[in-house]
Design a protein around this motif. Structure first.
Motif, PDB file in Angstrom:
ATOM      1  N   LEU A  33      57.714  21.697   8.356  1.00 28.78           N
ATOM      2  CA  LEU A  33      58.823  20.747   8.448  1.00 28.78           C
ATOM      3  C   LEU A  33      59.720  20.755   7.220  1.00 28.78           C
ATOM      4  O   LEU A  33      60.758  20.093   7.192  1.00 28.78           O
ATOM      5  N   ALA A  34      59.302  21.520   6.204  1.00 29.95           N
ATOM      6  CA  ALA A  34      60.007  21.466   4.913  1.00 29.95           C
ATOM      7  C   ALA A  34      61.491  21.830   5.044  1.00 29.95           C
ATOM      8  O   ALA A  34      62.342  21.173   4.445  1.00 29.95           O
ATOM      9  N   ALA A  35      61.776  22.862   5.845  1.00 32.25           N
ATOM     10  CA  ALA A  35      63.170  23.302   5.975  1.00 32.25           C
ATOM     11  C   ALA A  35      64.026  22.204   6.591  1.00 32.25           C
ATOM     12  O   ALA A  35      65.060  21.826   6.042  1.00 32.25           O
ATOM     13  N   GLU A  36      63.568  21.658   7.743  1.00 30.04           N
ATOM     14  CA  GLU A  36      64.398  20.654   8.412  1.00 30.04           C
ATOM     15  C   GLU A  36      64.460  19.331   7.641  1.00 30.04           C
ATOM     16  O   GLU A  36      65.387  18.546   7.824  1.00 30.04           O
ATOM     17  N   ARG A  37      63.468  19.089   6.772  1.00 30.40           N
ATOM     18  CA  ARG A  37      63.496  17.880   5.947  1.00 30.40           C
ATOM     19  C   ARG A  37      64.318  18.083   4.674  1.00 30.40           C
ATOM     20  O   ARG A  37      64.362  17.209   3.808  1.00 30.40           O
ATOM     21  N   GLY A  38      64.897  19.265   4.550  1.00 33.23           N
ATOM     22  CA  GLY A  38      65.755  19.537   3.388  1.00 33.23           C
ATOM     23  C   GLY A  38      65.005  19.665   2.079  1.00 33.23           C
ATOM     24  O   GLY A  38      65.546  19.420   1.007  1.00 33.23           O
ATOM     25  N   GLN A  39      63.731  20.080   2.144  1.00 35.17           N
ATOM     26  CA  GLN A  39      62.931  20.171   0.916  1.00 35.17           C
ATOM     27  C   GLN A  39      62.970  21.563   0.292  1.00 35.17           C
ATOM     28  O   GLN A  39      62.458  21.758  -0.799  1.00 35.17           O
ATOM     29  N   LEU A  40      63.534  22.531   1.014  1.00 35.63           N
ATOM     30  CA  LEU A  40      63.585  23.891   0.473  1.00 35.63           C
ATOM     31  C   LEU A  40      64.926  24.117  -0.221  1.00 35.63           C
ATOM     32  O   LEU A  40      65.948  23.580   0.191  1.00 35.63           O
ATOM     33  N   PRO A  81      51.977  33.013  -0.017  1.00 32.38           N
ATOM     34  CA  PRO A  81      50.755  33.615   0.560  1.00 32.38           C
ATOM     35  C   PRO A  81      50.207  32.797   1.725  1.00 32.38           C
ATOM     36  O   PRO A  81      49.739  33.345   2.730  1.00 32.38           O
ATOM     37  N   LEU A  82      50.278  31.469   1.596  1.00 30.63           N
ATOM     38  CA  LEU A  82      49.821  30.584   2.666  1.00 30.63           C
ATOM     39  C   LEU A  82      50.665  30.784   3.930  1.00 30.63           C
ATOM     40  O   LEU A  82      50.146  30.871   5.048  1.00 30.63           O
ATOM     41  N   ALA A  83      51.960  30.890   3.733  1.00 32.59           N
ATOM     42  CA  ALA A  83      52.870  31.100   4.867  1.00 32.59           C
ATOM     43  C   ALA A  83      52.607  32.451   5.526  1.00 32.59           C
ATOM     44  O   ALA A  83      52.717  32.592   6.744  1.00 32.59           O
ATOM     45  N   GLU A  84      52.233  33.432   4.716  1.00 30.72           N
ATOM     46  CA  GLU A  84      51.927  34.755   5.267  1.00 30.72           C
ATOM     47  C   GLU A  84      50.690  34.689   6.156  1.00 30.72           C
ATOM     48  O   GLU A  84      50.665  35.280   7.234  1.00 30.72           O
ATOM     49  N   ARG A  90      57.765  33.767   8.840  1.00 32.15           N
ATOM     50  CA  ARG A  90      58.962  34.146   9.586  1.00 32.15           C
ATOM     51  C   ARG A  90      60.074  33.084   9.502  1.00 32.15           C
ATOM     52  O   ARG A  90      61.178  33.376   9.046  1.00 32.15           O
ATOM     53  N   PRO A  91      59.769  31.826   9.894  1.00 25.50           N
ATOM     54  CA  PRO A  91      60.820  30.807   9.747  1.00 25.50           C
ATOM     55  C   PRO A  91      61.271  30.592   8.301  1.00 25.50           C
ATOM     56  O   PRO A  91      62.443  30.294   8.061  1.00 25.50           O
ATOM     57  N   VAL A  92      60.365  30.754   7.344  1.00 32.60           N
ATOM     58  CA  VAL A  92      60.746  30.599   5.937  1.00 32.60           C
ATOM     59  C   VAL A  92      61.772  31.672   5.567  1.00 32.60           C
ATOM     60  O   VAL A  92      62.821  31.390   4.983  1.00 32.60           O
ATOM     61  N   THR A  93      61.488  32.917   5.947  1.00 32.05           N
ATOM     62  CA  THR A  93      62.412  34.018   5.638  1.00 32.05           C
ATOM     63  C   THR A  93      63.747  33.824   6.340  1.00 32.05           C
ATOM     64  O   THR A  93      64.808  34.098   5.763  1.00 32.05           O
ATOM     65  N   GLU A  94      63.702  33.346   7.582  1.00 29.34           N
ATOM     66  CA  GLU A  94      64.963  33.103   8.302  1.00 29.34           C
ATOM     67  C   GLU A  94      65.795  32.069   7.551  1.00 29.34           C
ATOM     68  O   GLU A  94      67.009  32.227   7.414  1.00 29.34           O
ATOM     69  N   TRP A  95      65.110  31.045   7.056  1.00 30.45           N
ATOM     70  CA  TRP A  95      65.823  30.027   6.288  1.00 30.45           C
ATOM     71  C   TRP A  95      66.430  30.647   5.028  1.00 30.45           C
ATOM     72  O   TRP A  95      67.602  30.401   4.701  1.00 30.45           O
ATOM     73  N   VAL A  96      65.649  31.463   4.326  1.00 36.68           N
ATOM     74  CA  VAL A  96      66.119  32.087   3.086  1.00 36.68           C
ATOM     75  C   VAL A  96      67.362  32.938   3.361  1.00 36.68           C
ATOM     76  O   VAL A  96      68.363  32.847   2.633  1.00 36.68           O
ATOM     77  N   ILE A  97      67.315  33.733   4.432  1.00 37.59           N
ATOM     78  CA  ILE A  97      68.444  34.628   4.721  1.00 37.59           C
ATOM     79  C   ILE A  97      69.695  33.824   5.086  1.00 37.59           C
ATOM     80  O   ILE A  97      70.790  34.121   4.601  1.00 37.59           O
ATOM     81  N   SER A  98      69.529  32.770   5.901  1.00 40.00           N
ATOM     82  CA  SER A  98      70.741  32.003   6.238  1.00 40.00           C
ATOM     83  C   SER A  98      71.282  31.276   5.027  1.00 40.00           C
ATOM     84  O   SER A  98      72.502  31.207   4.842  1.00 40.00           O
ATOM     85  N   GLU A  99      70.387  30.751   4.200  1.00 38.99           N
ATOM     86  CA  GLU A  99      70.836  30.016   3.017  1.00 38.99           C
ATOM     87  C   GLU A  99      71.527  30.959   2.023  1.00 38.99           C
ATOM     88  O   GLU A  99      72.593  30.634   1.486  1.00 38.99           O
ATOM     89  N   ALA A 100      70.941  32.130   1.805  1.00 36.41           N
ATOM     90  CA  ALA A 100      71.544  33.097   0.875  1.00 36.41           C
ATOM     91  C   ALA A 100      72.901  33.573   1.418  1.00 36.41           C
ATOM     92  O   ALA A 100      73.851  33.760   0.651  1.00 36.41           O
ATOM     93  N   SER A 101      72.987  33.737   2.745  1.00 39.05           N
ATOM     94  CA  SER A 101      74.252  34.169   3.349  1.00 39.05           C
ATOM     95  C   SER A 101      75.318  33.090   3.175  1.00 39.05           C
ATOM     96  O   SER A 101      76.475  33.372   2.831  1.00 39.05           O
ATOM     97  N   ARG A 102      74.909  31.852   3.422  1.00 39.73           N
ATOM     98  CA  ARG A 102      75.830  30.729   3.293  1.00 39.73           C
ATOM     99  C   ARG A 102      76.386  30.674   1.857  1.00 39.73           C
ATOM    100  O   ARG A 102      77.593  30.535   1.637  1.00 39.73           O
ATOM    101  N   GLN A 103      75.488  30.823   0.889  1.00 40.54           N
ATOM    102  CA  GLN A 103      75.895  30.786  -0.514  1.00 40.54           C
ATOM    103  C   GLN A 103      76.792  31.978  -0.870  1.00 40.54           C
ATOM    104  O   GLN A 103      77.781  31.835  -1.589  1.00 40.54           O
ATOM    105  N   GLU A 133      66.454  44.961  12.066  1.00 40.74           N
ATOM    106  CA  GLU A 133      67.516  44.494  12.958  1.00 40.74           C
ATOM    107  C   GLU A 133      67.699  42.980  12.803  1.00 40.74           C
ATOM    108  O   GLU A 133      68.815  42.480  12.769  1.00 40.74           O
ATOM    109  N   GLN A 134      66.552  42.258  12.719  1.00 34.43           N
ATOM    110  CA  GLN A 134      66.639  40.807  12.629  1.00 34.43           C
ATOM    111  C   GLN A 134      67.332  40.348  11.348  1.00 34.43           C
ATOM    112  O   GLN A 134      68.133  39.418  11.366  1.00 34.43           O
TER     113      GLN A 134
END
Ligand code: C2E
Ligand code: MG
Ligand code: MG
Ligand code: MG
Length: 286
Positions: A33-40, A81-84, A90-103, A133-134
């Motif tokens: 829930l960390a991403a949607e709660r704005g904690q990342l 490591p825990l997420a792995e 997967r969702p963590v990386t998706e968040w990272v890529i969208s956030e880095a792209s936005r920035q 591809e993703q």
């Protein structure tokens, strides 16, 4: 007395174990829930090219941060490591890529975008089908361009399944994404293997930088890595540079780029923007 002492030891030991297990379960549940709660958050650490004109920022590495409301700052060294292990990567990386792209788009619009924004990809993910591809789809959908980014893959990750790793890196590279081999020197890559990697950058692990320039063995290792990388057409980034003496040694040895607390700690996006702005208008000569 001994029985009691033993009992106490056992009790303390298992209670510590239980605490570790509890923290793990908690982090696992709440990371979802960390991403949607704005904690990342993404922080960015500058990479400086060592040029005769001075040290120039040529890239920034994005480093994830998790601000937990009760546990405080949780280190990526703990939760990645825990997420792995739990498939949450997967969702963590998706968040990272969208956030880095936005920035990246914000920096592009302000004309202060650094040449490369690096994203760390975990070992587990690298081996997944369709990853290349993703990543590209994500970047393009966000309105950014693949050649603004670099993927950092650890040497050990790349070595686990070398052929798959090479296929995926080749596919990323074909779409314009830069590749860096992270934490280099901690695995066991052969020269033959390194030669096949479509990478542009090799990042020397902090373990070899820490005791420079006094540790003679580390000095030889670093010198050899730089020579080898250059002969294969790779540029070298030294990680974790904290002292002027280390910087001086690396400059002498022809290291191309430096990253570390000496020249800049990981900063919030806002602080990074301020830094990029100040350097574009008046490039300071360190
Ligand atoms: P890494 O990719 O090798 O990142 C370098 C780490 O060294 C970072 O720790 C950085 O803050 C730290 N560092 C930089 N300069 C210095 C220095 O001068 N001295 C010292 N002692 N340390 C320095 P951080 O941010 O805690 O990240 C730890 C690891 O977590 C990263 O190692 C990377 O493997 C992983 N990680 C971070 N962000 C992400 C992410 O978005 N996705 C994935 N999959 N992994 C990430
Ligand atoms: Mg990295
Ligand atoms: Mg590293
Ligand atoms: Mg690392």
């Amino acid at each position: 007395y001994y029985a009691k002492q033993n009992h106490l030891d056992t009790y303390c030991f298992s209670s510590e174990l239980a605490q570790t297990a509890n923290r793990r379960i908690r982090l696992e549940q709440e990371l979802k829930l960390a991403a949607e709660r704005g904690q990342l958050q993404l922080h960015y650490q500058s990479q400086f090219s060592l040029t005769p004109q001075g040290n120039i920022i040529t890239g920034v590495e994005s480093l994830i941060r998790w601000h937990h409301p009760e546990l405080g700052m949780v280190s990526p060294a703990e939760f990645i490591p825990l997420a792995e292990e739990t498939g949450l990567i997967r969702p963590v990386t998706e968040w990272v890529i969208s956030e880095a792209s936005r920035q990246a788009i914000i920096w592009e619009q302000e004309s202060i975008r650094p040449a490369r924004i690096s994203i760390n990809i975990s070992a587990v993910e690298l081996m997944q089908q369709g990853l290349a591809e993703q990543i590209v789809t994500h970047i393009v959908n966000a309105g950014a361009s693949p050649d603004w980014f670099e993927i950092e893959v650890t040497e050990t990750a790349a070595m686990n399944q070398p052929d798959t790793a090479i296929d995926i890196m080749t596919s990323l590279a074909a779409q314009g994404i830069y590749i860096a081999i992270d934490d280099f020197g901690t695995g066991y890559s052969s020269l033959a293997y390194l030669k096949r990697l479509p990478a542009q950058h090799l990042k020397i692990d902090i373990a070899f930088i820490r005791d420079l320039p006094n540790n003679a063995e580390d000095a030889v290792i670093v010198r050899t890595i730089i020579a080898m990388a250059h002969s294969l057409g790779l540029k070298v980034v030294a990680e974790g540079v904290e002292t002027h003496e280390q910087l001086q040694f690396l400059r002498q040895e022809g290291c191309d780029m430096i990253q570390g607390y000496l020249l800049g700690k990981p900063l919030t996006a806002e602080a990074t923007s301020a830094l990029l702005r100040s350097r574009t208008t008046a490039p300071s000569l360190l």
